[in-house]
Design an enzyme around this catalytic site. Structure first.
Site, PDB file in Angstrom:
ATOM      1  N   GLU A  74       1.098  -1.426   0.411  1.00 42.00           N
ATOM      2  CA  GLU A  74       0.149  -0.217  -0.142  1.00 42.00           C
ATOM      3  C   GLU A  74       0.636   1.379   0.258  1.00 42.00           C
ATOM      4  OE1 GLU A  74      -3.221   0.437  -0.622  1.00 42.00           O
ATOM      5  OE2 GLU A  74      -3.523  -1.789  -0.189  1.00 42.00           O
TER       6      GLU A  74
ATOM      7  N   CYS B 227     -13.045   2.860 -15.673  1.00 37.25           N
ATOM      8  CA  CYS B 227     -13.272   4.274 -15.153  1.00 37.25           C
ATOM      9  C   CYS B 227     -11.663   4.283 -15.702  1.00 37.25           C
ATOM     10  CB  CYS B 227     -13.716   5.308 -13.660  1.00 37.25           C
ATOM     11  SG  CYS B 227     -14.592   6.482 -14.254  1.00 37.25           S
TER      12      CYS B 227
ATOM     13  N   GLY C 195      11.092   6.441  -7.219  1.00 38.93           N
ATOM     14  CA  GLY C 195      10.524   7.474  -6.385  1.00 38.93           C
ATOM     15  C   GLY C 195       9.991   7.670  -5.206  1.00 38.93           C
ATOM     16  N   TYR C 196       9.420   9.097  -4.943  1.00 40.67           N
ATOM     17  CA  TYR C 196       8.829   9.690  -3.368  1.00 40.67           C
ATOM     18  C   TYR C 196       9.698   8.511  -2.491  1.00 40.67           C
ATOM     19  CZ  TYR C 196       5.090  12.120  -6.266  1.00 40.67           C
ATOM     20  OH  TYR C 196       4.882  13.072  -6.468  1.00 40.67           O
TER      21      TYR C 196
ATOM     22  N   CYS D 140     -16.878   3.084 -20.415  1.00 44.59           N
ATOM     23  CA  CYS D 140     -17.943   3.053 -20.161  1.00 44.59           C
ATOM     24  C   CYS D 140     -19.111   2.446 -20.569  1.00 44.59           C
ATOM     25  CB  CYS D 140     -19.329   4.435 -20.384  1.00 44.59           C
ATOM     26  SG  CYS D 140     -18.554   5.672 -20.501  1.00 44.59           S
TER      27      CYS D 140
ATOM     28  N   SER E 189       8.170  16.316 -10.256  1.00 47.69           N
ATOM     29  CA  SER E 189       7.208  16.210  -9.869  1.00 47.69           C
ATOM     30  C   SER E 189       6.350  17.867  -9.938  1.00 47.69           C
ATOM     31  CB  SER E 189       6.437  15.816  -9.107  1.00 47.69           C
ATOM     32  OG  SER E 189       7.487  15.888  -7.892  1.00 47.69           O
TER      33      SER E 189
END
Length: 410
Positions: free
Chosen positions: A70, A227, A114-115, A234, A338
């Site tokens: 996560e 989506c 990253g991050y 759709c 970013s």
DNA sequence: GAAACGTGGGA
DNA sequence: TTCCCAAGTTT
């Protein structure tokens, strides 16, 4: 939990998205879960039990692999995460292993994702939980939203995702997928940033509290596979008949975006400094800020009108207190972060004098080029390393090249 | 609350 | 090529 009565509509903040779908909630839950049963992603490795099967309702899963996943998944797509997660789990197999690991090892496993603050906070969190478990000899894992959110790097959405994934607990989440789905469902007129609370209420209202694990995963799967941000499918969506954006004929218009701010552009002069022993000079960036804790080749921002060679000499003097002779250009690397775009103009340098001091970094080190793999580098620096190795190989006398390199070239 | 914080893939 | 964007959190 019933909705509070008599909510006030504020014209300025747009209509409350909860009102738009309130009477259709049961039908929306049913159709989403029916769709997910057939078309959901059911083979995500950290969502399987030890037998390799999807867990039954309420069956608990090991929180450690889920927690790691996560955090990796924050602002990062599933397909990107998968190989990193497998590699991580093969090395840092459980909480104790992560708590005992050195930060360098953790950042190496994270290199390229990253991050990087995510990795450092995951590491901190593991040490926190491990120490707490040792002291209290109990189950180290938090059992509620507040407990998870108290861990570094875990916010409301990640905490909810972990709790519903691991324990099938009814915690609503709001990640990018959910937000996009809900913004379209309600054709919400405001950028999600300004309608944040309303979307959280909507997610809470929709959540199926009898099957939170399945519902949350279904909502994210719908966003990720049907989506989608551009050209949503759709025709395959279980919610299209209730979707306000679909009815309006332009679902891709939602969620409404803020005007993006142009990213500043800077030129960075970088020195790849070699000494007489053939070692190269690297430094470890400060713990906080961009690329915190990673290693790099030293350098800094070019000032207006300044020749790049002067930039490099000046930065190495200011940040390392060394004197160098700036020699030929090694490579130019363009890299977009970013929030800014940088051009690294990299020159080979010959060390002249001064024992390198970490005046603007955590530490500095002379290392043999072959040993650079032991240090976590950001992506742009990885490209500099490639260029350096190519150069050194080209300069090396035949027969002294790196083993696999000459063969690969042939 | 706005801005900082990475990277690689897709259109 | 360039732009957009992804399973967000922290300050």
């Amino acid at each position: 939990m019933p909705l509070p009565p008599g909510r006030i509509r504020s014209p300025q903040s747009g209509s409350d998205p909860v009102d738009a779908i309130q009477d259709r909630v049961p039908a929306l839950r049913r159709s989403l879960l029916a769709w997910w049963q057939l078309h959901g992603r059911h083979a995500i490795p950290w969502k399987l039990n030890p037998a390799g099967s999807p867990p039954a309702e309420g069956e608990p899963l090991d929180p450690y692999p889920i927690w790691v996943a996560e955090v990796m998944l924050q602002q990062t797509q599933l397909a990107v995460v998968l190989p990193y997660w497998h590699r991580w789990m093969a090395t840092l197999t459980d909480l104790g292993a992560l708590a005992a690991a050195r930060e360098q090892e953790v950042l190496l496993l994270w290199q390229g994702l990253g991050y990087y603050a995510r990795a450092r906070r995951l590491h901190q969190g593991a040490r926190l939980l491990w120490d707490r478990a040792q002291a209290g000899e109990g189950n180290p894992w938090p059992g509620d939203l507040e407990g998870w959110q108290a861990l570094p790097g875990i916010g409301r959405s990640t905490a909810a995702s972990i709790l519903s994934s691991a324990y099938d607990r009814p915690a609503a989440l709001l990640d990018g997928n959910a937000l996009r789905v809900l913004a379209r469902l309600t054709a919400h007129p405001l950028p999600p940033r300004r309608a944040h609370a309303g979307f959280w209420r909507l997610s809470e209202s929709l959540l199926d509290r009898r099957r939170p694990r399945a519902f949350n995963q279904a909502l994210m799967d719908l966003g990720a596979t049907v989506c989608t941000p551009r050209s949503p499918a759709c025709g395959a969506c279980p919610w299209s008949r209730s979707c306000a954006a679909y009815a309006a004929g332009d679902p891709a218009r939602y969620p409404v975006k803020d005007q993006p701010r142009p990213a500043p552009f800077e030129v960075i002069g970088v020195g790849v400094v070699l000494n007489a022993s053939g070692q190269v000079l690297i430094d470890q960036r400060l713990q906080e800020g961009l690329l915190g804790g990673l290693w790099e080749f030293p350098g800094g921002k070019q000032e207006p009108g300044e020749p790049i060679e002067a930039t490099i000499r000046r930065e190495l003097q200011e940040e390392l207190a060394i004197e160098v002779e700036v020699e030929e250009e090694l490579v130019v690397v363009e890299h977009a972060y970013s929030h800014k775009r940088l051009r690294f103009v990299v020159h080979l340098c010959r060390w002249l004098s001064g024992d390198p001091r970490p005046l603007a970094s955590q530490q500095v080190r002379w290392v043999m080029p072959a040993d650079l793999d032991a240090y976590p580098f950001p992506a742009a620096n990885a490209r500099i390393i490639e260029a350096l190795r190519r150069r050194l190989d080209a300069d090396a006398p035949a027969g002294h090249r790196h083993p696999g390199e000459s063969r690969a070239a042939a």
